[in-house]
Design a protein around this motif. Structure first.
Motif, mmCIF file in Angstrom:
data_model
loop_
_atom_site.group_PDB
_atom_site.id
_atom_site.type_symbol
_atom_site.label_atom_id
_atom_site.label_comp_id
_atom_site.label_asym_id
_atom_site.label_seq_id
_atom_site.Cartn_x
_atom_site.Cartn_y
_atom_site.Cartn_z
ATOM 1 N N LEU A 32 4.035 6.296 -2.946
ATOM 2 C CA LEU A 32 2.905 6.355 -3.872
ATOM 3 C C LEU A 32 3.232 5.678 -5.196
ATOM 4 N N VAL A 33 4.352 6.047 -5.788
ATOM 5 C CA VAL A 33 4.701 5.522 -7.104
ATOM 6 C C VAL A 33 5.019 4.029 -7.045
ATOM 7 N N ALA A 34 5.703 3.596 -5.996
ATOM 8 C CA ALA A 34 6.124 2.203 -5.909
ATOM 9 C C ALA A 34 4.954 1.249 -5.754
ATOM 10 N N PHE A 35 3.843 1.718 -5.181
ATOM 11 C CA PHE A 35 2.745 0.812 -4.861
ATOM 12 C C PHE A 35 1.456 1.095 -5.632
ATOM 13 N N VAL A 36 1.470 2.079 -6.549
ATOM 14 C CA VAL A 36 0.212 2.438 -7.198
ATOM 15 C C VAL A 36 -0.317 1.310 -8.084
ATOM 16 N N LEU A 37 0.550 0.594 -8.791
ATOM 17 C CA LEU A 37 0.073 -0.514 -9.619
ATOM 18 C C LEU A 37 -0.446 -1.646 -8.747
ATOM 19 N N ALA A 38 0.235 -1.918 -7.632
ATOM 20 C CA ALA A 38 -0.261 -2.925 -6.697
ATOM 21 C C ALA A 38 -1.597 -2.497 -6.102
ATOM 22 N N GLY A 39 -1.756 -1.199 -5.872
ATOM 23 C CA GLY A 39 -3.024 -0.706 -5.351
ATOM 24 C C GLY A 39 -4.170 -0.946 -6.305
ATOM 25 N N ALA A 85 10.110 11.129 7.736
ATOM 26 C CA ALA A 85 10.246 10.509 6.420
ATOM 27 C C ALA A 85 9.477 9.197 6.345
ATOM 28 N N ALA A 86 9.549 8.398 7.405
ATOM 29 C CA ALA A 86 8.816 7.136 7.429
ATOM 30 C C ALA A 86 7.315 7.378 7.393
ATOM 31 N N GLY A 87 6.857 8.377 8.158
ATOM 32 C CA GLY A 87 5.435 8.705 8.116
ATOM 33 C C GLY A 87 4.989 9.158 6.740
ATOM 34 N N SER A 88 5.812 9.966 6.088
ATOM 35 C CA SER A 88 5.492 10.426 4.737
ATOM 36 C C SER A 88 5.419 9.252 3.772
ATOM 37 N N PHE A 89 6.333 8.294 3.924
ATOM 38 C CA PHE A 89 6.340 7.114 3.058
ATOM 39 C C PHE A 89 5.059 6.294 3.234
ATOM 40 N N VAL A 90 4.661 6.058 4.473
ATOM 41 C CA VAL A 90 3.450 5.267 4.731
ATOM 42 C C VAL A 90 2.208 5.970 4.168
ATOM 43 N N LEU A 91 2.134 7.277 4.309
ATOM 44 C CA LEU A 91 1.003 8.007 3.740
ATOM 45 C C LEU A 91 0.979 7.877 2.222
ATOM 46 N N PHE A 133 -1.575 7.322 -14.396
ATOM 47 C CA PHE A 133 -1.281 7.743 -13.033
ATOM 48 C C PHE A 133 0.161 7.404 -12.660
ATOM 49 N N PHE A 134 0.590 6.206 -13.017
ATOM 50 C CA PHE A 134 1.940 5.758 -12.664
ATOM 51 C C PHE A 134 3.004 6.563 -13.408
ATOM 52 N N VAL A 135 2.842 6.686 -14.718
ATOM 53 C CA VAL A 135 3.853 7.380 -15.521
ATOM 54 C C VAL A 135 3.930 8.858 -15.153
ATOM 55 N N SER A 136 2.776 9.468 -14.918
ATOM 56 C CA SER A 136 2.757 10.894 -14.603
ATOM 57 C C SER A 136 3.459 11.190 -13.281
ATOM 58 N N PRO A 166 9.149 11.671 -7.079
ATOM 59 C CA PRO A 166 10.182 11.570 -6.051
ATOM 60 C C PRO A 166 11.543 12.044 -6.536
ATOM 61 N N VAL A 167 11.818 11.837 -7.825
ATOM 62 C CA VAL A 167 13.088 12.321 -8.375
ATOM 63 C C VAL A 167 13.132 13.840 -8.320
ATOM 64 N N SER A 168 12.019 14.477 -8.692
ATOM 65 C CA SER A 168 11.966 15.934 -8.670
ATOM 66 C C SER A 168 12.176 16.475 -7.265
ATOM 67 N N MET A 169 11.509 15.853 -6.290
ATOM 68 C CA MET A 169 11.654 16.318 -4.913
ATOM 69 C C MET A 169 13.059 16.057 -4.377
ATOM 70 N N ALA A 170 13.609 14.904 -4.756
ATOM 71 C CA ALA A 170 14.946 14.566 -4.280
ATOM 72 C C ALA A 170 16.020 15.472 -4.887
ATOM 73 N N LEU A 171 15.792 15.968 -6.113
ATOM 74 C CA LEU A 171 16.780 16.803 -6.787
ATOM 75 C C LEU A 171 16.657 18.274 -6.429
ATOM 76 N N ALA A 172 15.468 18.701 -5.998
ATOM 77 C CA ALA A 172 15.255 20.126 -5.764
ATOM 78 C C ALA A 172 16.178 20.663 -4.681
ATOM 79 N N GLY A 173 16.305 19.924 -3.574
ATOM 80 C CA GLY A 173 17.178 20.385 -2.497
ATOM 81 C C GLY A 173 18.630 20.483 -2.910
ATOM 82 N N PRO A 174 19.230 19.403 -3.441
ATOM 83 C CA PRO A 174 20.625 19.504 -3.897
ATOM 84 C C PRO A 174 20.830 20.571 -4.965
#
Length: 444
Positions: A61-68, A110-116, A374-377, A382-390
């Motif tokens: 979502l974040v990587a492609f929102v400006l392109a969208g 994970a790939a399916g989540s990325f495409v969505l 939208f982009f900044v918010s 993804p950082v938050s989700m990636a850090l929560a588990g560790p």
């Protein structure tokens, strides 16, 4: 008897088609939020694996929102929306087929989540851009309000609740299959959009003064302007506008501290503290969604408060505070109340925030500032989700929720003070209805 204002958009066939497809799609997204969690757990994953899978969607979502946003201005929106829904259908159908045959692996999810996530980055700018082409200007506010109320009900309440029931009664793979069916129905419905919605408006369909765009020479000049020039202009305006800048700073911090614990760690709170299952988790998300819907409808029923910045920041800050106690609660109803308050106060702030962008940002900058918002918010999602588990591997979950719920109110106070929001809102009163509605739609 006159039609209530909120229902006027439904008089237009194209809107009925579009909103029906959107409702089905976001209901499927709500189901995916639960189906994905328990599919990962079914495959043997824990907080770390779930964190990575959830982060994949946010990265897309974040990587492609400006392109969208750029694509929505340059590609026919009808074609773009249908293509996105078709891609969503293809990837979820593939995940469903792999799950049903016992071949599914974590990287597939994970790939399916990325495409969505990528699909959402392209879908919603196109959805926002196509609305003015199928509705008169006077119905746009009602249409946006309908979408704002529908989203928490379907994506945060009904979708997760139904998915939880399906997982408990059948299996996570059956819930994933149900998500695929939702995208199939949405794809079919979208193909009923009229062909007149095919043509994309020229870049800058309305000029900075709010009137129709200029002739061919001006349109060509607008198309020649580089993406980075436009982005730089929006960034300069944002950095020079304290209330806007510090609201975005608060949003970044809140996303970093709150999204990961809610999305990744809450299922384990349900399992370990409440001895609950997927149904309980789904209903907790549903309670938060109901709170968001009620908060949105309540705020929309009144005038913008005179102290609009204060009300917005206090709603967001105070509403985050109950989350600090989730990690030590052993009562379903206590956690449900905390999530209800969080959902309701969050939507109060969002309704006010959306209104401020429309009324205080110059019209010729509104699109860029909205995309930047939208982009900044979401940049740290993804950082938050990636850090929560560790983080849960080395810290107790109660401490993570305590920090998350405590940091956001403090930062709300800091943002109000640094940006001098109480003085700013008095200097720019918005509690009176504007004398004339802003006419920015072409031809109105």
């Amino acid at each position: 008897m006159p039609t209530p204002k909120a229902l006027r958009p439904f008089a237009h066939r194209e809107y009925r088609v579009l909103i029906a497809a959107l409702a089905i799609s976001i209901f499927g997204s709500g189901m995916w939020a639960v189906a994905m969690v328990y599919q990962v757990i079914h495959l043997g994953g824990g907080p770390l694996e779930l964190s990575l899978v959830a982060a994949a969607g946010s990265v897309g979502l974040v990587a492609f929102v400006l392109a969208g946003g750029i694509a929505a201005d340059r590609i026919p929106q009808r074609r773009l929306i249908i293509a996105v829904e078709g891609a969503n259908l293809a990837v979820i159908a593939a995940v469903s087929g792999l799950a049903m045959t016992g071949l599914l692996q974590l990287w597939h999810v994970a790939a399916g989540s990325f495409v969505l996530g990528v699909g959402a980055a392209f879908f919603f700018p196109a959805y926002s851009a196509i609305l003015p082409r199928i509705l008169p200007a006077q119905d746009l506010l009602a249409a946006n309000g309908m979408e704002g109320s529908m989203r928490p009900v379907l994506q945060q309440a009904a979708g997760p609740a139904v998915a939880g029931l399906v997982v408990a009664a059948l299996s996570p793979s059956h819930a994933v299959t149900a998500v695929a069916v939702c995208h199939l129905l949405a794809f079919i419905v979208l193909n009923f959009l009229g062909q007149h919605a095919l043509a994309a408006p020229a870049n800058g369909a309305v000029d900075g003064a709010g009137g129709p765009a200029g002739g061919g020479a001006e349109d060509a000049e607008g198309r020649r302007r580089s993406f980075f020039h436009d982005l730089r202009e929006g960034v300069i305006y944002t950095l020079g506008t304290p209330w806007l800048l510090w609201t975005l700073v608060w949003a970044c911090i809140s996303v970093l501290f709150l999204i990961g614990p809610i999305e990744v760690l809450l299922p384990f709170v349900v399992r370990d503290q409440l001895a609950g299952d997927s149904r309980m988790f789904g209903f907790l998300l549903a309670v938060m969604g109901v709170g968001a819907a009620l908060g949105s409808l309540l705020t929309a029923s009144f005038r913008l408060p005179r102290r609009y910045l204060t009300v917005m920041m206090v709603s967001w800050g105070a509403g985050s505070l109950p989350l600090a106690a989730i990690g030590v609660m052993d009562s379903f109803w206590a956690i449900a109340a905390a999530l209800f308050i969080f959902g309701a106060t969050g939507s109060v702030g969002m309704v006010i925030w959306g209104t401020l962008l429309q009324r205080r940002v110059p019209p010729h900058l509104l699109g860029r500032v909205s995309s930047l918002d939208f982009f900044v918010s979401l940049a740290l999602m993804p950082v938050s989700m990636a850090l929560a588990g560790p983080a849960a591997e080395v810290l107790p979950i109660w401490l993570i929720f305590l920090v998350a719920g405590g940091v956001c109110p403090v930062m709300a106070v800091v943002a109000m003070a640094v940006a001098r929001m109480p003085a700013d809102e008095l200097a720019h009163p918005l509690d009176q209805e504007p004398a004339l509605e802003r006419t920015t739609a072409a031809g109105d």
